[in-house]
Design an enzyme around this catalytic site. Structure first.
Site, PDB file in Angstrom:
ATOM      1  N   ARG A   1      11.821  -5.793   5.242  1.00  0.00           N
ATOM      2  CA  ARG A   1      11.569  -4.394   4.863  1.00  0.00           C
ATOM      3  C   ARG A   1      12.501  -3.472   5.658  1.00  0.00           C
ATOM      4  O   ARG A   1      12.784  -3.710   6.830  1.00  0.00           O
ATOM      5  CB  ARG A   1      10.117  -4.016   5.191  1.00  0.00           C
ATOM      6  CG  ARG A   1       9.878  -2.510   5.042  1.00  0.00           C
ATOM      7  CD  ARG A   1       8.431  -2.144   5.034  1.00  0.00           C
ATOM      8  NE  ARG A   1       7.759  -2.456   6.276  1.00  0.00           N
ATOM      9  CZ  ARG A   1       6.463  -2.227   6.476  1.00  0.00           C
ATOM     10  NH1 ARG A   1       5.724  -1.717   5.515  1.00  0.00           N
ATOM     11  NH2 ARG A   1       5.918  -2.543   7.625  1.00  0.00           N
TER      12      ARG A   1
ATOM     13  N   ARG B   1      -0.732  -9.023  13.279  1.00  0.00           N
ATOM     14  CA  ARG B   1      -1.290  -8.042  12.328  1.00  0.00           C
ATOM     15  C   ARG B   1      -2.083  -8.748  11.238  1.00  0.00           C
ATOM     16  O   ARG B   1      -3.132  -8.263  10.810  1.00  0.00           O
ATOM     17  CB  ARG B   1      -0.154  -7.205  11.723  1.00  0.00           C
ATOM     18  CG  ARG B   1       0.404  -6.181  12.714  1.00  0.00           C
ATOM     19  CD  ARG B   1       1.805  -5.718  12.343  1.00  0.00           C
ATOM     20  NE  ARG B   1       1.897  -5.034  11.086  1.00  0.00           N
ATOM     21  CZ  ARG B   1       3.035  -4.876  10.402  1.00  0.00           C
ATOM     22  NH1 ARG B   1       4.170  -5.379  10.869  1.00  0.00           N
ATOM     23  NH2 ARG B   1       3.035  -4.228   9.256  1.00  0.00           N
TER      24      ARG B   1
ATOM     25  N   LYS C   1       0.842  -1.213   0.000  1.00  0.00           N
ATOM     26  CA  LYS C   1       0.000   0.000   0.000  1.00  0.00           C
ATOM     27  C   LYS C   1       0.873   1.257   0.000  1.00  0.00           C
ATOM     28  O   LYS C   1       0.678   2.162  -0.794  1.00  0.00           O
ATOM     29  CB  LYS C   1      -0.922   0.017   1.242  1.00  0.00           C
ATOM     30  CG  LYS C   1      -1.818  -1.199   1.386  1.00  0.00           C
ATOM     31  CD  LYS C   1      -2.742  -1.088   2.605  1.00  0.00           C
ATOM     32  CE  LYS C   1      -2.034  -1.120   3.957  1.00  0.00           C
ATOM     33  NZ  LYS C   1      -1.319  -2.378   4.259  1.00  0.00           N
TER      34      LYS C   1
ATOM     35  N   ARG D   1      11.029  -1.390  11.215  1.00  0.00           N
ATOM     36  CA  ARG D   1       9.900  -1.026  12.098  1.00  0.00           C
ATOM     37  C   ARG D   1       9.787  -2.017  13.244  1.00  0.00           C
ATOM     38  O   ARG D   1       9.950  -3.216  13.056  1.00  0.00           O
ATOM     39  CB  ARG D   1       8.601  -1.012  11.274  1.00  0.00           C
ATOM     40  CG  ARG D   1       8.043   0.385  11.096  1.00  0.00           C
ATOM     41  CD  ARG D   1       6.961   0.440  10.064  1.00  0.00           C
ATOM     42  NE  ARG D   1       5.763  -0.310  10.406  1.00  0.00           N
ATOM     43  CZ  ARG D   1       4.673  -0.361   9.651  1.00  0.00           C
ATOM     44  NH1 ARG D   1       4.631   0.297   8.508  1.00  0.00           N
ATOM     45  NH2 ARG D   1       3.625  -1.060  10.021  1.00  0.00           N
TER      46      ARG D   1
ATOM     47  N   ARG E   1     -10.064   0.360   8.508  1.00  0.00           N
ATOM     48  CA  ARG E   1      -9.607  -0.992   8.827  1.00  0.00           C
ATOM     49  C   ARG E   1     -10.701  -1.820   9.478  1.00  0.00           C
ATOM     50  O   ARG E   1     -10.451  -2.947   9.889  1.00  0.00           O
ATOM     51  CB  ARG E   1      -8.439  -0.909   9.794  1.00  0.00           C
ATOM     52  CG  ARG E   1      -7.103  -0.929   9.094  1.00  0.00           C
ATOM     53  CD  ARG E   1      -6.059  -0.733  10.140  1.00  0.00           C
ATOM     54  NE  ARG E   1      -4.878  -1.465   9.907  1.00  0.00           N
ATOM     55  CZ  ARG E   1      -3.798  -0.968   9.298  1.00  0.00           C
ATOM     56  NH1 ARG E   1      -3.808   0.226   8.809  1.00  0.00           N
ATOM     57  NH2 ARG E   1      -2.730  -1.696   9.198  1.00  0.00           N
TER      58      ARG E   1
HETATM   59  P1  AP5 Z   1       4.857  -1.613   1.940  1.00  0.00           P
HETATM   60  O1  AP5 Z   1       4.518  -0.803   0.738  1.00  0.00           O
HETATM   61  O2  AP5 Z   1       5.634  -0.983   3.013  1.00  0.00           O
HETATM   62  O3  AP5 Z   1       3.537  -2.354   2.488  1.00  0.00           O
HETATM   63  P2  AP5 Z   1       2.262  -1.780   3.260  1.00  0.00           P
HETATM   64  O4  AP5 Z   1       1.064  -2.414   2.628  1.00  0.00           O
HETATM   65  O5  AP5 Z   1       2.303  -0.296   3.346  1.00  0.00           O
HETATM   66  O6  AP5 Z   1       2.515  -2.478   4.660  1.00  0.00           O
HETATM   67  P3  AP5 Z   1       2.417  -1.889   6.163  1.00  0.00           P
HETATM   68  O7  AP5 Z   1       3.219  -2.805   7.031  1.00  0.00           O
HETATM   69  O8  AP5 Z   1       2.773  -0.436   6.182  1.00  0.00           O
HETATM   70  O9  AP5 Z   1       0.925  -2.096   6.429  1.00  0.00           O
HETATM   71  P4  AP5 Z   1       0.206  -2.108   7.799  1.00  0.00           P
HETATM   72  O10 AP5 Z   1      -1.186  -1.976   7.356  1.00  0.00           O
HETATM   73  O11 AP5 Z   1       0.518  -3.252   8.646  1.00  0.00           O
HETATM   74  O12 AP5 Z   1       0.881  -0.879   8.582  1.00  0.00           O
HETATM   75  P5  AP5 Z   1       0.356   0.575   8.949  1.00  0.00           P
HETATM   76  O13 AP5 Z   1       1.521   1.463   9.049  1.00  0.00           O
HETATM   77  O14 AP5 Z   1      -0.769   0.952   8.069  1.00  0.00           O
HETATM   78  O15 AP5 Z   1       5.645  -2.915   1.396  1.00  0.00           O
HETATM   79  C1  AP5 Z   1       6.096  -3.921   2.295  1.00  0.00           C
HETATM   80  C2  AP5 Z   1       7.452  -4.465   1.830  1.00  0.00           C
HETATM   81  O16 AP5 Z   1       7.277  -5.187   0.607  1.00  0.00           O
HETATM   82  C3  AP5 Z   1       8.506  -3.384   1.541  1.00  0.00           C
HETATM   83  O17 AP5 Z   1       9.754  -3.874   1.905  1.00  0.00           O
HETATM   84  C4  AP5 Z   1       8.409  -3.194   0.017  1.00  0.00           C
HETATM   85  O18 AP5 Z   1       9.648  -2.753  -0.522  1.00  0.00           O
HETATM   86  C5  AP5 Z   1       8.053  -4.588  -0.449  1.00  0.00           C
HETATM   87  N1  AP5 Z   1       7.176  -4.600  -1.627  1.00  0.00           N
HETATM   88  C6  AP5 Z   1       6.160  -3.734  -1.932  1.00  0.00           C
HETATM   89  N2  AP5 Z   1       5.546  -4.097  -3.077  1.00  0.00           N
HETATM   90  C7  AP5 Z   1       6.189  -5.235  -3.496  1.00  0.00           C
HETATM   91  C8  AP5 Z   1       6.009  -6.090  -4.635  1.00  0.00           C
HETATM   92  N3  AP5 Z   1       5.055  -5.864  -5.537  1.00  0.00           N
HETATM   93  N4  AP5 Z   1       6.831  -7.169  -4.743  1.00  0.00           N
HETATM   94  C9  AP5 Z   1       7.800  -7.408  -3.812  1.00  0.00           C
HETATM   95  N5  AP5 Z   1       8.020  -6.628  -2.723  1.00  0.00           N
HETATM   96  C10 AP5 Z   1       7.216  -5.560  -2.583  1.00  0.00           C
HETATM   97  O19 AP5 Z   1      -0.263   0.321  10.414  1.00  0.00           O
HETATM   98  C11 AP5 Z   1       0.562   0.011  11.507  1.00  0.00           C
HETATM   99  C12 AP5 Z   1      -0.250  -0.052  12.789  1.00  0.00           C
HETATM  100  O20 AP5 Z   1      -0.869   1.220  13.045  1.00  0.00           O
HETATM  101  C13 AP5 Z   1      -1.423  -1.057  12.803  1.00  0.00           C
HETATM  102  O21 AP5 Z   1      -0.996  -2.363  13.134  1.00  0.00           O
HETATM  103  C14 AP5 Z   1      -2.345  -0.436  13.860  1.00  0.00           C
HETATM  104  O22 AP5 Z   1      -1.865  -0.696  15.158  1.00  0.00           O
HETATM  105  C15 AP5 Z   1      -2.178   1.055  13.600  1.00  0.00           C
HETATM  106  N6  AP5 Z   1      -3.177   1.579  12.655  1.00  0.00           N
HETATM  107  C16 AP5 Z   1      -2.923   2.124  11.428  1.00  0.00           C
HETATM  108  N7  AP5 Z   1      -4.067   2.469  10.806  1.00  0.00           N
HETATM  109  C17 AP5 Z   1      -5.074   2.149  11.659  1.00  0.00           C
HETATM  110  C18 AP5 Z   1      -6.495   2.229  11.573  1.00  0.00           C
HETATM  111  N8  AP5 Z   1      -7.121   2.726  10.478  1.00  0.00           N
HETATM  112  N9  AP5 Z   1      -7.217   1.791  12.638  1.00  0.00           N
HETATM  113  C19 AP5 Z   1      -6.625   1.289  13.743  1.00  0.00           C
HETATM  114  N10 AP5 Z   1      -5.300   1.151  13.877  1.00  0.00           N
HETATM  115  C20 AP5 Z   1      -4.513   1.577  12.837  1.00  0.00           C
HETATM  116 MG    MG Z   2       2.491   1.109   4.925  1.00  0.00          MG
END
Ligand code: AP5
Ligand code: MG
Ligand code: ZN
Length: 223
Positions: free
Chosen positions: A133, A177, A19, A166, A94
């Site tokens: 990552r 997660r 994402k 992270r 979410r």
């Molecule tokens: P990356 O692009 O970083 O993936 P991502 O989908 O952004 O993954 P996140 O870990 O950021 O998602 P998340 O939803 O767990 O975390 P968030 O910060 O939102 O890519 C991942 C890796 O793969 C990278 O190394 C990249 O280079 C590689 N890659 C990308 N595309 C690729 C491809 N096509 N092929 C191969 N490799 C590839 O949330 C974190 C925490 O915050 C949550 O757990 C929760 O506690 C809280 N939180 C956030 N939003 C909310 C909400 N709305 N409600 C409640 N709690 C929330």
């Molecule tokens: Mg992300």
């Protein structure tokens, strides 16, 4: 003169689906801000604010931050001036309650959702994506030790910033997660599909190929 169409988009997908990687590229191409609730929350924690202290334990365990806190962070952000031509939500909503509250808020702002793009990747791939990552301390760009290597080890290609891992990218927290995603977030796929807002993308393809598929979807939404 043709009127500029507002693009209010959501990127839906499990942790590690790509994402953030795609949202940053889309932000640049279409000049709409990427709004990652995860990034906003991590910034709040780094600032040492009392809100940040409340968020910390939820994020470190891989559980969701309570809706009340999440909604106030998100709604404050989308009311800002830079969102008036649209925005790209990365990691929000979410759960169904967050989706319903978003809909109400957009109605109240006289606007609506343009579309939801769901990135689909199997759990087994997600674990290796997240374990390897690395993220830039300077600009937040994400890298992967195998799939998106920086040109110089440990340094960001864009800003030269130091790369870090992270805290919630440990195997145990990743598993939680993923569990939370399947229980609480995955139902949004049906939710948005019933509203005819959903487009699905195979998130297992190469980064550039996914980007071009997403651009095709956005170009259709714009026309
Ligand atoms: P990356 O692009 O970083 O993936 P991502 O989908 O952004 O993954 P996140 O870990 O950021 O998602 P998340 O939803 O767990 O975390 P968030 O910060 O939102 O890519 C991942 C890796 O793969 C990278 O190394 C990249 O280079 C590689 N890659 C990308 N595309 C690729 C491809 N096509 N092929 C191969 N490799 C590839 O949330 C974190 C925490 O915050 C949550 O757990 C929760 O506690 C809280 N939180 C956030 N939003 C909310 C909400 N709305 N409600 C409640 N709690 C929330
Ligand atoms: Mg992300
Ligand atoms: Zn950087």
């Amino acid at each position: 003169m043709t009127q500029k169409r507002i693009l209010n988009l959501i990127f839906l997908g499990p942790p590690g689906a790509g994402k953030g990687t795609q949202a940053r590229m889309i932000q640049e191409k279409y000049s709409i801000p990427q709004i990652s609730t995860g990034d906003l929350m991590r910034n709040e924690i780094s600032s040492g604010s009392s809100l940040g202290n409340r968020l910390k334990s939820f994020i470190e365990s891989g559980g969701l931050v309570p809706n009340e806190l999440t909604l106030s962070i998100l709604l404050n952000r989308i009311k800002k001036e830079d969102c008036k031509n649209g925005f790209l939500l990365d990691g929000f909503p979410r759960n169904v309650e967050q989706a319903e509250e978003l809909e109400k808020a957009l109605n109240g702002m006289n606007t609506e959702l343009s579309g939801v793009i769901a990135l689909e990747v199997d759990d087994s791939d997600l674990i290796s994506r997240l374990s390897d990552r690395r993220i830039c301390k300077g600009c937040g760009d994400s890298y992967h030790l195998q799939f998106k290597k920086p040109s110089v080890d440990g340094k960001c290609d864009h800003c030269g910033g130091e790369l870090y891992q992270r805290r919630d990218d440990s195997e145990e927290v990743i598993k939680n997660r993923l569990k939370v995603y399947h229980e609480q977030t995955a139902p949004l796929i049906d939710f948005y599909s019933e509203k005819k807002k959903l487009s699905k993308i195979n998130g297992k393809n190469k980064i550039d190929m996914i980007f071009s598929e997403i651009c095709d979807i956005i170009d259709k939404l714009k026309s």
